[in-house]
Structure formats: structure tokens, C-alpha cells
Design a protein around this motif. Structure first.
Motif, PDB file in Angstrom:
ATOM      1  N   ASP A  10     -35.623 -14.068   7.944  1.00 31.16           N
ATOM      2  CA  ASP A  10     -36.170 -14.292   6.345  1.00 31.16           C
ATOM      3  C   ASP A  10     -36.138 -12.818   5.928  1.00 31.16           C
ATOM      4  N   VAL A  12     -36.983 -11.755   2.894  1.00 27.35           N
ATOM      5  CA  VAL A  12     -37.953 -11.480   2.022  1.00 27.35           C
ATOM      6  C   VAL A  12     -39.355 -11.467   2.715  1.00 27.35           C
ATOM      7  N   CYS A  13     -39.309 -11.755   3.964  1.00 29.27           N
ATOM      8  CA  CYS A  13     -40.695 -11.718   4.752  1.00 29.27           C
ATOM      9  C   CYS A  13     -41.069 -10.337   5.326  1.00 29.27           C
ATOM     10  N   ASN A  14     -41.973  -9.645   4.789  1.00 26.85           N
ATOM     11  CA  ASN A  14     -42.516  -8.443   5.537  1.00 26.85           C
ATOM     12  C   ASN A  14     -42.736  -8.674   6.960  1.00 26.85           C
ATOM     13  N   TYR A 111     -46.701 -14.998   4.985  1.00 23.20           N
ATOM     14  CA  TYR A 111     -46.479 -14.322   3.723  1.00 23.20           C
ATOM     15  C   TYR A 111     -47.910 -14.090   3.148  1.00 23.20           C
ATOM     16  N   LYS A 116     -44.590 -10.533   0.938  1.00 22.23           N
ATOM     17  CA  LYS A 116     -43.559 -11.069   0.766  1.00 22.23           C
ATOM     18  C   LYS A 116     -42.662  -9.892  -0.308  1.00 22.23           C
ATOM     19  N   ARG A 117     -41.580 -10.024  -0.167  1.00 26.45           N
ATOM     20  CA  ARG A 117     -40.674  -9.050  -1.040  1.00 26.45           C
ATOM     21  C   ARG A 117     -39.946  -9.638  -2.051  1.00 26.45           C
TER      22      ARG A 117
END
Length: 133
Positions: A10, A12-14, A111, A116-117
Motif C-alpha cells: 500500500d 500511501v500507508c506509512n 492508518y 497515511k500519505r
């Protein structure tokens, strides 16, 4: 591409991005390459391997034509990292249902716990060859 171990994550997941950076630092032979789930390359691979991310909390490892998900993917990655990381494979002795429950618990909260980015991670020029377009 088939000779490389591909991790679909994923983007966008930090937590997922930190895991990718963790693997990159411990993968001197560069046996893993990466693609964010949001990329066309990942969508093509997921279609080819009939993968559906209906869990919303997993990543995929494609290795030697086989696909691994959840805790199986994480343990399979550890097997190929140097030093003591392969010892984590002992966790495969635990029932998959328990391992995947723990994985799902963390994944479903990733998240809120890690953030999240707004956009997917962009690799540096040095790492560009490790990422599929």
C-alpha cells in the motif's frame, strides 16, 4: 521480472512504506523489488495472479510464480533477509489463523496508528531500479 521477488504494498500507508525501507536496507543482494498497490504494474500483477485485496490490510509477495499474503508473506520475506531475520520463520509453527488474526488486527489499524500519505512514495534515483513502474 519473474526472476525477482515482487512485493506489492500500500503506497500511501506509512507502516507499509517503513516496511519497504526496512527490507531495502537489509536486502544487499537486491532480491526484492517493489510496486505500490496503486500502480498500474501492481494492478496488472494482481490481475495476472487473480489477487483481490478485499481485506484492505495486506500486501502481496510474488516469489517464483507463487503468491503469499498476510503473515505468510511477511515470514517468507524474513526467510530471505540476512542475519537473524530468518529465525522469525519459527512463527510459522503458530496456526495461520492466529498469525493472520494478529496481522489483520494491526493492518486494519495501520492508518490510525502510523498515519497515511496523500501520495505514493517516490523512490530516490538510487532506488529507482528496485521499483516497478
Amino acid at each position: 521480472m519473474e526472476s525477482r521477488n515482487i512485493i506489492i504494498f500500500d503506497g500511501v500507508c506509512n507502516l507499509c512504506n517503513n516496511a519497504v525501507n526496512f527490507i531495502i536496507k537489509r536486502d544487499p543482494k537486491q532480491i526484492f523489488c517493489f510496486t505500490p498497490m496503486q500502480s498500474q504494474a501492481a494492478k496488472d500483477l494482481m490481475s495476472r495472479y487473480s489477487l483481490v485485496n478485499d481485506y484492505g490490510d495486506t500486501f502481496f509477495l510474488i516469489k517464483l510464480g507463487k503468491c503469499y499474503t498476510r503473515s505468510d508473506a511477511a515470514l517468507e520475506i524474513c526467510k530471505d533477509l540476512p542475519a537473524l531475520w530468518p529465525l522469525l520463520r519459527i512463527c510459522s509453527l503458530l496456526p495461520r489463523s492466529f498469525r493472520d488474526y494478529c496481522y489483520h488486527w494491526l493492518g486494519s489499524r495501520r492508518y490510525s496508528l502510523f498515519g497515511k500519505r496523500d501520495t505514493c512514495m517516490l523512490p530516490t534515483e538510487d532506488l529507482r531500479s528496485r521499483f516497478l513502474d
